[in-house]
Scaffold this motif. Structure first.
Motif, PDB file in Angstrom:
ATOM      1  N   SER A 120      -7.437  -7.201   1.659  1.00 21.89           N
ATOM      2  CA  SER A 120      -7.890  -6.708   0.358  1.00 21.89           C
ATOM      3  C   SER A 120      -7.063  -7.305  -0.774  1.00 21.89           C
ATOM      4  O   SER A 120      -7.594  -7.595  -1.851  1.00 21.89           O
ATOM      5  CB  SER A 120      -7.813  -5.178   0.310  1.00 21.89           C
ATOM      6  N   THR A 155       0.834  -1.199   0.000  1.00 24.63           N
ATOM      7  CA  THR A 155       0.000   0.000   0.000  1.00 24.63           C
ATOM      8  C   THR A 155       0.870   1.251   0.000  1.00 24.63           C
ATOM      9  O   THR A 155       2.089   1.185   0.165  1.00 24.63           O
ATOM     10  CB  THR A 155      -0.907   0.046   1.236  1.00 24.63           C
ATOM     11  N   THR A 187     -11.813  -3.794  -3.340  1.00 26.08           N
ATOM     12  CA  THR A 187     -11.426  -3.655  -1.934  1.00 26.08           C
ATOM     13  C   THR A 187     -12.555  -4.120  -1.026  1.00 26.08           C
ATOM     14  O   THR A 187     -13.698  -4.324  -1.474  1.00 26.08           O
ATOM     15  CB  THR A 187     -11.072  -2.193  -1.608  1.00 26.08           C
TER      16      THR A 187
END
Length: 325
Positions: A96, A38, A164
């Motif tokens: 996710s 991320t 997500t």
């Protein structure tokens, strides 16, 4: 062969046999890299940095966190799948990327998220809070459903991106309640939160640590929580099970993984270091104050949870016709 020669040979053989064992016992002998899929500042990134610091103290080696975002997390995950399986490259993987992404993509990923990794353990997990904009006039899930049935497709919900957890939660809510909501994907949660406050979108599933400060400031309204019990910082907000939608109960999580062929001795040390780190008062306090909780799940038990969640959400994805390129 005289006695001195025999002793020399024995000593040489002993060193040769002890070499691999001593090398394993010395793990870790250099810094360990933790790849986060991320952007910096995202929940998984913050958690990875916090636990890496404490694990480094447990193992006497520094942990270096590196962000490799992109492609829904696949770039960072793939980097670890292809890394040397020596225990010196780890993945901080969010649900996710490890659960949702593989089941929504129409193309095959360059790795198998269930076979190409050795699960170390869960760092923490967090439920989601369903929040509504003040401008929407929605003050409860009942309001939301009534409005959506009266005006199909008009209400909008945001997410941190296609595939997500918040995206699929919105799809499942639509399925269970028999309503039609319009999905608005963003590149990360911050932009979605900003548009929710501004009234551009109507609702959003968000983490408690991100959502509740805006709720307490009177900028948004919390109408449900996807936890199995009410969130401690928002005891007035009912759970989805209380509202008649137990299937919406969902926790997002972040966990540590190593490449699949990592030596068992290294994995054992990493799992024990994570276990001890999560018992450290300072780290526990940080995790709990961030709206997360500690699941205490390691090794194969983490993989079982991961596969079970994939099976559940695969059915949702199929029923809703969700396929991403």
């Amino acid at each position: 062969m005289n006695a001195i020669h025999r002793l020399a040979v024995a000593a040489t053989l002993g060193l040769a046999l002890a070499g691999p064992a001593q090398a394993q016992d010395a793990y870790p002998s250099k810094p360990i890299k933790v790849i986060v899929h991320t952007l910096p500042g995202a929940s998984s990134d913050v958690l990875a940095r916090a636990v890496s610091k404490t694990m480094g103290e447990q193992l006497g080696q520094s942990f270096v966190v590196e962000n490799r975002s992109g492609a829904g997390g696949a770039i960072g995950v793939d980097a670890v799948a292809k890394a040397a399986p020596d225990g010196y490259t780890l993945l901080a993987g969010a649900s996710s990327a490890m659960v949702m992404l593989p089941i929504v993509l129409s193309r095959k990923l360059p790795y198998d998220e269930n076979k190409d990794f050795a699960p170390i353990g869960v760092i923490s997990r967090s439920p989601f809070v369903l929040v509504a904009s003040k401008a929407s006039g929605i003050r409860s899930v009942q309001d939301l459903i009534a409005r959506a049935k009266a005006e199909p497709g008009k209400l909008t919900y945001g997410s941190a991106g296609p595939g997500t957890n918040p995206h699929l939660l919105g799809e499942l809510l639509s399925q269970l309640a028999g309503i039609q909501l319009s999905h608005i994907p963003y590149k990360g949660p911050a932009a979605a939160e900003s548009d929710l406050i501004g009234g551009t979108i109507d609702i959003l599933f968000d983490t408690p640590s991100s959502a509740l400060p805006y709720v307490k400031a009177g900028k948004t309204v919390a109408i449900a929580a996807t936890s199995d019990k009410r969130v401690a910082d928002a005891p007035e907000v009912p759970t989805v099970a209380e509202l008649g939608y137990p299937s919406l109960t969902l926790y997002g999580w972040t966990a540590l993984y190593a490449p699949a062929a990592t030596p068992p001795a290294a994995l054992a040390k990493l799992r024990e270091a994570l276990r001890q780190a999560l018992r450290t008062p300072a780290l526990r306090e940080f995790i709990l104050n961030s709206g997360n909780d500690i699941l205490d799940l390691y090794g194969d038990d983490l993989l079982k949870m991961q596969v079970g969640m994939q099976d559940f959400w695969r059915d949702v994805v199929k029923a809703r016709g969700i396929r991403l390129d």
